[in-house]
Design a protein around this motif. Structure first.
Motif, PDB file in Angstrom:
ATOM      1  N   ILE A   1       5.705   8.646   6.359  1.00 50.39           N
ATOM      2  CA  ILE A   1       6.463   7.805   6.796  1.00 50.39           C
ATOM      3  C   ILE A   1       6.497   6.545   5.594  1.00 50.39           C
ATOM      4  N   GLY A   2       6.178   6.529   5.152  1.00 49.91           N
ATOM      5  CA  GLY A   2       6.672   5.241   3.945  1.00 49.91           C
ATOM      6  C   GLY A   2       6.840   4.057   4.585  1.00 49.91           C
ATOM      7  N   LEU A   3       6.831   3.776   5.884  1.00 48.96           N
ATOM      8  CA  LEU A   3       6.698   2.170   6.210  1.00 48.96           C
ATOM      9  C   LEU A   3       6.161   1.353   4.801  1.00 48.96           C
ATOM     10  N   PHE A   4       6.996   0.160   4.467  1.00 50.96           N
ATOM     11  CA  PHE A   4       6.880  -0.679   3.689  1.00 50.96           C
ATOM     12  C   PHE A   4       5.822  -1.628   4.325  1.00 50.96           C
ATOM     13  N   PRO A   5       4.865  -1.577   4.367  1.00 45.18           N
ATOM     14  CA  PRO A   5       3.596  -2.282   4.435  1.00 45.18           C
ATOM     15  C   PRO A   5       4.135  -4.265   4.187  1.00 45.18           C
ATOM     16  N   HIS A   6       5.094  -4.564   3.693  1.00 43.98           N
ATOM     17  CA  HIS A   6       5.016  -5.891   3.235  1.00 43.98           C
ATOM     18  C   HIS A   6       6.045  -6.857   4.831  1.00 43.98           C
ATOM     19  N   ARG A   7       7.004  -5.232   5.212  1.00 42.22           N
ATOM     20  CA  ARG A   7       8.185  -5.940   5.464  1.00 42.22           C
ATOM     21  C   ARG A   7       7.720  -5.180   6.924  1.00 42.22           C
TER      22      ARG A   7
ATOM     23  N   TYR B   1       3.288  -6.373  11.684  1.00 44.97           N
ATOM     24  CA  TYR B   1       3.369  -5.209  10.833  1.00 44.97           C
ATOM     25  C   TYR B   1       2.643  -3.728  10.770  1.00 44.97           C
TER      26      TYR B   1
ATOM     27  N   ALA C   1       0.408  -2.114   9.225  1.00 43.32           N
ATOM     28  CA  ALA C   1      -1.061  -1.651   9.575  1.00 43.32           C
ATOM     29  C   ALA C   1      -1.545  -2.140  11.386  1.00 43.32           C
ATOM     30  N   GLN C   2      -0.209  -2.821  11.704  1.00 45.49           N
ATOM     31  CA  GLN C   2      -0.965  -2.910  12.673  1.00 45.49           C
ATOM     32  C   GLN C   2      -0.324  -2.011  14.064  1.00 45.49           C
TER      33      GLN C   2
END
Lengths: 239, 370
Positions: free
Chosen positions: B105-111, B152, B154-155
């Protein structure tokens, strides 16, 4: 040309004949003396703050672009790590001696030397942070059409922040300790009163204590900044 | 560096229609390697269809896909999107107009989720308000609550992250989507659900899609056309799923699609497409619900006011099957819950008919080549 190190204003801190109560004469820990003389430490403290902040800032200014460059051009890693590693091993007093003929006595000499000590830590941590960026975030970013520059500033560096900030904290704490030797280079700092009256416990307590307070305060400031800049690292606990 | 951050001058584009994609003897050769990774691949994907690239690992399917948005450069040959060579286009601009979904997926973890979805619109310089309304629209489209926007990655659960990945790829309504094993990291139960959801979405959107998988079942389920590739980047067969299953081009394809071809063909048919049984429908107060002309199920099916099944007879639990499910899923569901009949329901949950294992068997028997 002779280099005079540790030109401490002899007697300035020793001059405690007026308040020669038993405690002071016995070199003890004297609360009254500390309260009365605390203002004497303001200037050395501010010098100390300046030495630390300037050195770490310069260190970051040098190490950060080097790390970013080495991140893209991997062959740079070994030479940069080696050179900064060697700098890190030079005893600080020796570094001050070596620099004196070039930069003379004063803050500049101290800052150059202290900066050199931060480079290894900062370079390593910036590079480590960038290397830890998940491959898939990088791939997705490129695949969505981010240019190399956009990828670096919008994805890679923000994700490297926790590691970069951790490096800053280590570098800062270390530099607070090393800057206590900066008076050897004539740069003042809290090391100066410390050295001037080593036998007097009140003096050692205040000067040493201020070093600890400064290190802790700077550490907390950087930690606070990191918390603010990396909100996503906290959210994980909530999941 | 900041100059690259400024908005592109071209400004926002209206929602784009799907465009056809054509591989023209597209070849990828890596220096120092004698055999090409993709060998003169030629195939056409009509606009609005899903083309699945499938094959064992090392067959060059991902390489072929990544050549389309030039994540991997084309050595020889060409790839045309909407009749225009991808080689003539600015790399970054090309990629911004092609949806890109990868397995991790490669979602940006900081966004945040909203910021992730807004990635490409921001690159294209959309206005804040336009981005905000598009994010809302997309969250709605993929069936996620809008309160998720501020969270985010991670949630989120794996399935939610996957949906967000699809939403992010759809953000600027690109004419083409590239999907590299998009459901590969999802557990089997959720994978099935996400596949179905995606097919429903695709029925609305009609994007041209290049979909890479190593799983022939997924290929059959998702593909309008399937390109079976073999080691060395060769195209073994390019055909619609039914044809691939009925007439494998060679032994490699026959082996690859597997011995259970008949069962796999069940995955190609939807429950809504077969003539269903009808059961006598009874309301909870005992009155008949609707016309009861040709019932061929010997049990009464009790329904509520909205026509939703409640129970069989007096106390029989009802096994529900979505009319959009495949026959394979329906059969599996019937076998799993060890029931003879399943109530087929529409999107609103109302009964449209009844399906049984016998009925599915009948469909297979009728279509089995002699």
């Amino acid at each position: 040309m002779t280099f005079v190190l540790a030109q401490v204003p002899e007697g300035f801190y020793r001059d405690r004949s007026e308040s020669d109560t038993g405690c002071v004469a016995n070199n003890g820990v004297c609360p009254d003396w500390i309260v009365d003389n605390l203002d004497r430490y303001v200037d050395p403290f501010l010098e100390h703050v300046w030495l630390v902040v300037a050195s770490v800032a310069c260190g970051l200014l040098i190490a950060f672009p080097l790390a970013v460059l080495a991140y893209r051009r991997r062959w740079l890693i070994a030479p940069v790590a080696n050179i900064t590693g060697i700098l890190y091993t030079i005893p600080s007093v020796a570094a001050f001696f070596l620099l004196l003929p070039i930069t003379g006595r004063g803050a500049l000499t101290a800052i150059v030397a202290l900066t050199a000590y931060t480079l290894l830590i900062l370079f390593r941590n910036v590079l480590e942070g960038l290397d830890a960026v998940p491959d898939e975030a990088r791939d997705a970013g490129r695949g969505m059409g981010l240019t190399d520059g956009q990828l670096l500033w919008r994805v890679e560096l923000p994700l490297a922040l926790p590691s970069i900030m951790a490096g800053l904290r280590i570098a800062t704490t270390t530099t607070v300790g090393l800057a206590a030797l900066a008076f050897f280079a004539g740069a003042g700092g809290l090391g100066e009163p410390l050295e001037a009256d080593k036998a007097f416990k009140s003096n050692v307590l205040v000067a040493g204590g201020l070093c600890v307070v400064l290190a802790t305060a700077l550490d907390l400031i950087i930690l606070g900044a990191q918390r603010m800049m990396t909100p996503w690292t906290r959210s994980r606990a909530a999941s | 560096m900041t100059s690259a951050d400024t908005a592109q001058p071209e400004g926002p584009k209206p929602s784009a229609d799907a465009e056809p994609l054509e591989f023209r003897a597209a070849t990828k050769r890596y220096p120092g390697s004698p055999a090409p990774a993709v060998d003169a691949l030629s195939l056409e994907v009509p606009a609005g269809e899903i083309c699945v690239l499938v094959g064992p690992s090392g067959c060059g399917k991902t390489t072929a896909m990544r050549m389309v948005n030039r994540m991997i450069s084309i050595t020889e040959g060409d790839i045309l999107l909407g009749g225009r060579s991808v080689r003539d286009r600015d790399e970054a601009d090309l990629r911004r107009h092609i949806g890109y979904v990868i397995q991790q997926i490669g979602l940006f973890p900081h966004r945040t989720i909203a910021e992730n979805i807004a990635t490409v619109p921001r690159l294209l310089g959309w206005s804040r308000t336009r981005i905000a309304s598009r994010v809302d629209e997309l969250l709605d489209l993929i069936g996620l609550e809008s309160d998720i926007a501020a969270r985010y990655p991670a949630q989120l659960s794996g399935g939610q992250r996957q949906r967000v990945g699809v939403a992010r790829a759809l953000a600027v309504d690109p004419p083409l989507m590239l999907m590299d094993e998009p459901f590969g990291a999802i557990d089997p139960i959720n994978r099935d659900r996400l596949q179905n959801e995606f097919l429903r979405l695709q029925a609305q959107l009609r994007k041209t899609i290049v979909f890479v998988t190593h799983d022939i079942d997924e290929a059959i389920k998702m593909g309008d056309r399937i390109a079976v590739m073999r080691e060395g980047g060769h195209l073994a067969q390019y055909a619609p799923p039914a044809e691939l299953l009925a007439h494998p081009a060679d032994d490699f394809v026959r082996d690859f699609v597997g011995a259970d071809r008949a069962l796999k063909r069940l995955a190609l048919q939807r429950v809504r497409d077969v003539p269903l049984h009808q059961a006598p429908l009874i309301r909870e107060d005992g009155s008949a619900a609707g016309a009861q002309a040709n019932t061929d199920v010997p049990y009464d099916l009790v329904v509520d006011g909205a026509g939703r099944p409640v129970r069989w007879g007096t106390d029989g639990a009802v096994h529900r099957i979505d009319e959009d499910d495949t026959l394979r899923d329906a059969l599996s569901g019937l076998l799993a819950s060890a029931v003879q009949y399943g109530a087929v329901v529409d999107a609103a949950g109302a009964v449209v008919g009844v399906i049984s294992i016998d009925l599915i068997h009948e469909v297979v028997r009728r279509e089995q080549p002699a």
